[in-house]
Write a protein that holds these residues in place. Structure first.
Motif, mmCIF file in Angstrom:
data_model
loop_
_atom_site.group_PDB
_atom_site.id
_atom_site.type_symbol
_atom_site.label_atom_id
_atom_site.label_comp_id
_atom_site.label_asym_id
_atom_site.label_seq_id
_atom_site.Cartn_x
_atom_site.Cartn_y
_atom_site.Cartn_z
ATOM 1 N N UNK A 10 0.824 -1.202 0.000
ATOM 2 C CA UNK A 10 0.000 0.000 0.000
ATOM 3 C C UNK A 10 0.856 1.249 0.000
ATOM 4 N N UNK A 11 2.009 1.154 -0.662
ATOM 5 C CA UNK A 11 2.961 2.266 -0.643
ATOM 6 C C UNK A 11 2.374 3.511 -1.299
ATOM 7 N N UNK A 12 2.600 4.646 -0.665
ATOM 8 C CA UNK A 12 2.158 5.929 -1.217
ATOM 9 C C UNK A 12 3.408 6.757 -1.516
ATOM 10 N N UNK A 13 3.288 7.776 -2.377
ATOM 11 C CA UNK A 13 4.486 8.533 -2.748
ATOM 12 C C UNK A 13 5.251 9.087 -1.547
ATOM 13 N N UNK A 14 4.538 9.581 -0.535
ATOM 14 C CA UNK A 14 5.266 10.236 0.560
ATOM 15 C C UNK A 14 6.020 9.241 1.450
ATOM 16 N N UNK A 15 5.707 7.945 1.321
ATOM 17 C CA UNK A 15 6.327 6.962 2.204
ATOM 18 C C UNK A 15 7.841 6.905 2.045
ATOM 19 N N UNK A 16 8.318 7.155 0.821
ATOM 20 C CA UNK A 16 9.756 7.076 0.589
ATOM 21 C C UNK A 16 10.504 8.254 1.213
ATOM 22 N N UNK A 17 9.785 9.351 1.451
ATOM 23 C CA UNK A 17 10.465 10.519 2.015
ATOM 24 C C UNK A 17 10.277 10.633 3.521
ATOM 25 N N UNK A 18 9.048 10.378 3.960
ATOM 26 C CA UNK A 18 8.702 10.746 5.313
ATOM 27 C C UNK A 18 8.523 9.513 6.199
ATOM 28 N N UNK A 19 9.264 9.476 7.290
ATOM 29 C CA UNK A 19 9.076 8.380 8.228
ATOM 30 C C UNK A 19 7.781 8.608 8.998
ATOM 31 N N UNK A 20 6.955 7.577 9.131
ATOM 32 C CA UNK A 20 5.691 7.765 9.847
ATOM 33 C C UNK A 20 5.925 7.925 11.347
ATOM 34 N N UNK A 21 5.031 8.677 11.969
ATOM 35 C CA UNK A 21 5.117 8.829 13.428
ATOM 36 C C UNK A 21 4.136 7.882 14.092
ATOM 37 N N UNK A 22 4.415 7.504 15.330
ATOM 38 C CA UNK A 22 3.467 6.613 15.993
ATOM 39 C C UNK A 22 2.099 7.266 16.184
ATOM 40 N N UNK A 23 1.062 6.562 15.780
ATOM 41 C CA UNK A 23 -0.303 7.052 15.910
ATOM 42 C C UNK A 23 -0.994 6.178 16.958
ATOM 43 N N UNK A 24 -1.593 6.781 17.970
ATOM 44 C CA UNK A 24 -2.252 5.944 18.973
ATOM 45 C C UNK A 24 -3.492 5.251 18.410
ATOM 46 N N UNK A 25 -3.669 4.015 18.785
ATOM 47 C CA UNK A 25 -4.890 3.289 18.459
ATOM 48 C C UNK A 25 -5.595 2.992 19.779
ATOM 49 N N UNK A 26 -6.717 2.296 19.721
ATOM 50 C CA UNK A 26 -7.475 2.165 20.984
ATOM 51 C C UNK A 26 -6.741 1.304 22.007
#
Lengths: 327, 337
Positions: free
Chosen positions: A291-307
């Motif tokens: 499910x790669x998106x263009x921004x994935x190669x540049x930007x490291x994802x930040x932790x997102x809280x889930x329930x």
């Protein structure tokens, strides 16, 4: 909220890897900013492919390897301030291979009582009795007390390793692939034993395993590790029923349940696990991600809280993570 | 008839030990058709790997192999000379081992090892062998195949090495591949890929495949037919469907109860277990080998050898007295015991 027995705050560990003669060494970030809380009585499973840093993390939690950054707390006290013996009283390991983790020249009795000796137990006269108590607890016949590891079967050896880990009544047990060297029928015996011991002794487990069927069965929480980071973490049920990170999905998809009506799954993961010396830019999973998106190669994802935990993936935004879950 | 790639009848392997003869494999009969996958499943020490080594004639020297029939593509290879056997081995049938690190030679490049497999058996030039190697490396999903030929095994990951092993096994276009725990040393994600690949290649080249494993998940997903081994004997045979949906031998049922199945087994509940340990195979055992661990054991189980009872459907058989009473009838004509 139950008490936290072990907490890791943003811990990292890197190793300097030689690139060959006369060439500069390069750092390998085996563990890269991991946050982990282990609550009393839970079974936290750490899953991921080989080379993702599971064992390095376990070694740090056992106090065998100092983190290069971040802090560890054991029972509310910083691990760095505790001596080896104090750490060993609280955390104990069980290793994968009972054939190589037991000294072949020591008798079963002396293997099991060694922790008492190391801890300077005041009452050597009681050792034999205490060893026999723990042997009974883990299902070892008393008569093997004077035997040697080579005389025992694989399942029995793993029971010896468990007895040795438990004789000082630790609070946390770190099981590194406790059953993967064992046969199927023996594996189930050991898993049953670990479950019973947890209830009887109020133990907390950190289970490292690549067998996801076993993990699903044992764990209350699951942490998925990829290239030194925990990319998804949450309650076992939530992670299994609705995995959010594409990597978790792929891992779960590759579990082979014994159902002859299904074929071999296609995980859509590329062949190669990336070289940890040469990490991909941005999200480290993007070269293999379906499910790669263009921004994935540049930007490291930040932790997102889930329930019940967190996920690190750019597919999800701050408030959106919970919504996607339900859809 | 020509569809039968491998036919083994009453294969027996004895190994002398200081304390007596170890009857490692006892009258095992299997067959594989073209394009078919046979899984041999069992726990360590049940004789599944020795069976495959016996077929390849790679047994340790002190082990003795006997059989009433051992045919590969219609040709009997029983007690033929070593020279003729080595023509067949690697050429007509080849083997993939569990640990790709130890079964590749660390001192030779991938290209050398792949070409050697072909040039040992066929009259081809270096260039042709190289072309075939590149073709097969691409087939097994290795990118930049031509540049991999110059690499050494240590430069490849475990998954890639196993792919190289598979490519090597395919070099001569064999009729039969025996894969002994091909994915046990690999990660789950890579395991799925390798199995996928094996199944695909097998279809494409119409080969027979024998997969030896202890992992019931793998068996269920890839097998056409299954042979369950316990303590040197085949205790149950059938299609994957039959074995998993209606296991007839108590050992098979026990094994299936031992593995947690996500979504079916209650989380944290006790798993089934098979108490006791595998019996020693030294010396003769009068009755059923599983009797000491069987929850349904009776007096008659320990008195006489248990024949392999043939089921109603062809290929279905069970070595259990209880099964005889239930659905399946008629002891086998060969009287395998």
């Amino acid at each position: 909220m139950s008490e936290i027995v072990l907490e890791a705050r943003d811990i990292s560990r890197s190793f300097m890897i030689s690139q060959g003669f006369m060439r500069a060494k390069r750092p390998l970030h085996a563990v890269n900013g991991v946050n982990l809380k282990l609550h009393r009585g839970e079974v936290l499973a750490l899953v991921g492919e080989s080379g993702c840093g599971k064992t390095t993390l376990a070694k740090m939690l056992l106090g065998l390897l100092p983190p290069s950054a971040g802090s560890l707390e054991l029972d509310g006290k910083p691990l760095a301030s505790l001596s080896h013996l104090e750490v060993a009283r609280i955390v104990q390991p069980i290793f994968q291979d009972p054939y190589s983790s037991l000294n072949p020249r020591k008798s079963i009795g002396s293997i099991i009582t060694l922790p008492l000796q190391v801890q300077g137990d005041k009452d050597p006269a009681s050792w034999r009795q205490r060893a026999e108590e723990i042997m009974e607890l883990v299902g070892l016949p008393r008569r093997v007390y004077n035997n040697f590891p080579s005389q025992l079967s694989g399942g029995q050896r793993q029971r010896v390793a468990i007895a040795r880990a438990l004789i000082n009544r630790p609070r946390v047990v770190i099981c590194d692939e406790p059953t993967s060297a064992l046969d199927v029928s023996v594996q189930s015996q050991i898993l049953n034993l670990l479950q019973d011991l947890r209830q009887e002794l109020g133990l907390t487990y950190l289970m490292i395993s690549h067998n996801l069927a076993v993990v699903e069965h044992m764990a209350t929480r699951i942490a998925v590790m990829y290239l030194g980071r925990i990319v998804e973490e949450g309650e076992a049920e939530a992670v299994y029923n609705s995995p959010r990170h594409p990597y978790t999905e792929a891992l779960l998809g590759s579990v082979l349940t014994p159902d002859p009506s299904l074929g071999v799954p296609d995980t859509h993961l590329g062949a190669a696990y990336p070289n940890p010396l040469d990490m991909p830019s941005g999200c480290s999973f993007h070269p293999r991600c379906a499910k790669m998106m263009p921004q994935c190669a540049q930007q490291a994802p930040r932790p997102i809280p889930t329930e019940s935990g967190h996920v690190e993936c750019s597919l999800y935004k701050e408030n959106e993570a919970k919504m996607r879950m339900t859809s | 008839m020509s569809d039968k790639i491998l036919e083994v009848q009453d294969l027996t392997i004895d190994i002398p030990t200081p304390s007596g003869t170890l009857h490692a494999v006892q009258k095992v009969s299997i067959h594989v058709d073209r394009g078919e996958t046979l899984c041999i499943v069992g726990e360590s020490g049940c004789g599944k790997s020795l069976t495959s080594l016996a077929i390849m004639d790679l047994l340790p020297r002190k082990a003795t192999r006997t059989a009433t029939r051992l045919e590969i593509a219609g040709e009997s290879v029983f007690d033929i000379g070593e020279r003729r056997m080595s023509d067949i081995r690697g050429n007509r049938m080849s083997m993939i081992f569990q640990e790709p690190m130890t079964s590749l030679n660390p001192a030779y490049t991938i290209g050398d090892q792949l070409s050697e497999a072909l040039r040992r058996h066929k009259k081809v030039s270096r260039g042709e062998a190289r072309d075939r190697a590149v073709f097969l490396l691409e087939k097994v999903g290795i990118t930049a195949a031509a540049s991999r030929l110059g690499q050494y095994p240590h430069q490849l990951s475990g998954g890639l090495r196993q792919r190289v092993m598979i490519a090597m096994a395919l070099m001569c276009g064999p009729d039969l591949i025996i894969a002994d725990e091909p994915t046990t040393a690999l990660d789950v994600t890579i395991q799925a890929q390798i199995l996928h690949l094996l199944a695909e290649l097998q279809r494409e080249f119409n080969m027979g495949l024998i997969l030896i494993t202890h992992d019931l998940g793998v068996v269920a997903r890839i097998a056409d037919r299954v042979a369950v081994m316990y303590a040197g004997q085949i205790v149950e045979t059938g299609t994957a469907e039959q074995i998993f949906k209606a296991p007839a031998h108590p050992y098979t049922r026990g094994l299936l109860a031992c593995i947690p199945i996500p979504g079916q087994t209650e989380r944290g509940a006790h798993l089934g277990a098979i108490p006791g340990i595998v019996p020693s195979l030294v010396g003769r055992m009068p009755g059923c080998h599983f009797a000491s661990r069987c929850p349904e054991v009776r007096d008659s189980c320990n008195s006489a050898p248990i024949p392999q009872f043939q089921g109603a459907e062809p290929g279905r058989s069970v070595r259990c007295l209880l099964a005889d009473e239930a659905a399946v009838r008629q002891p086998a004509q060969e009287g395998a015991a």
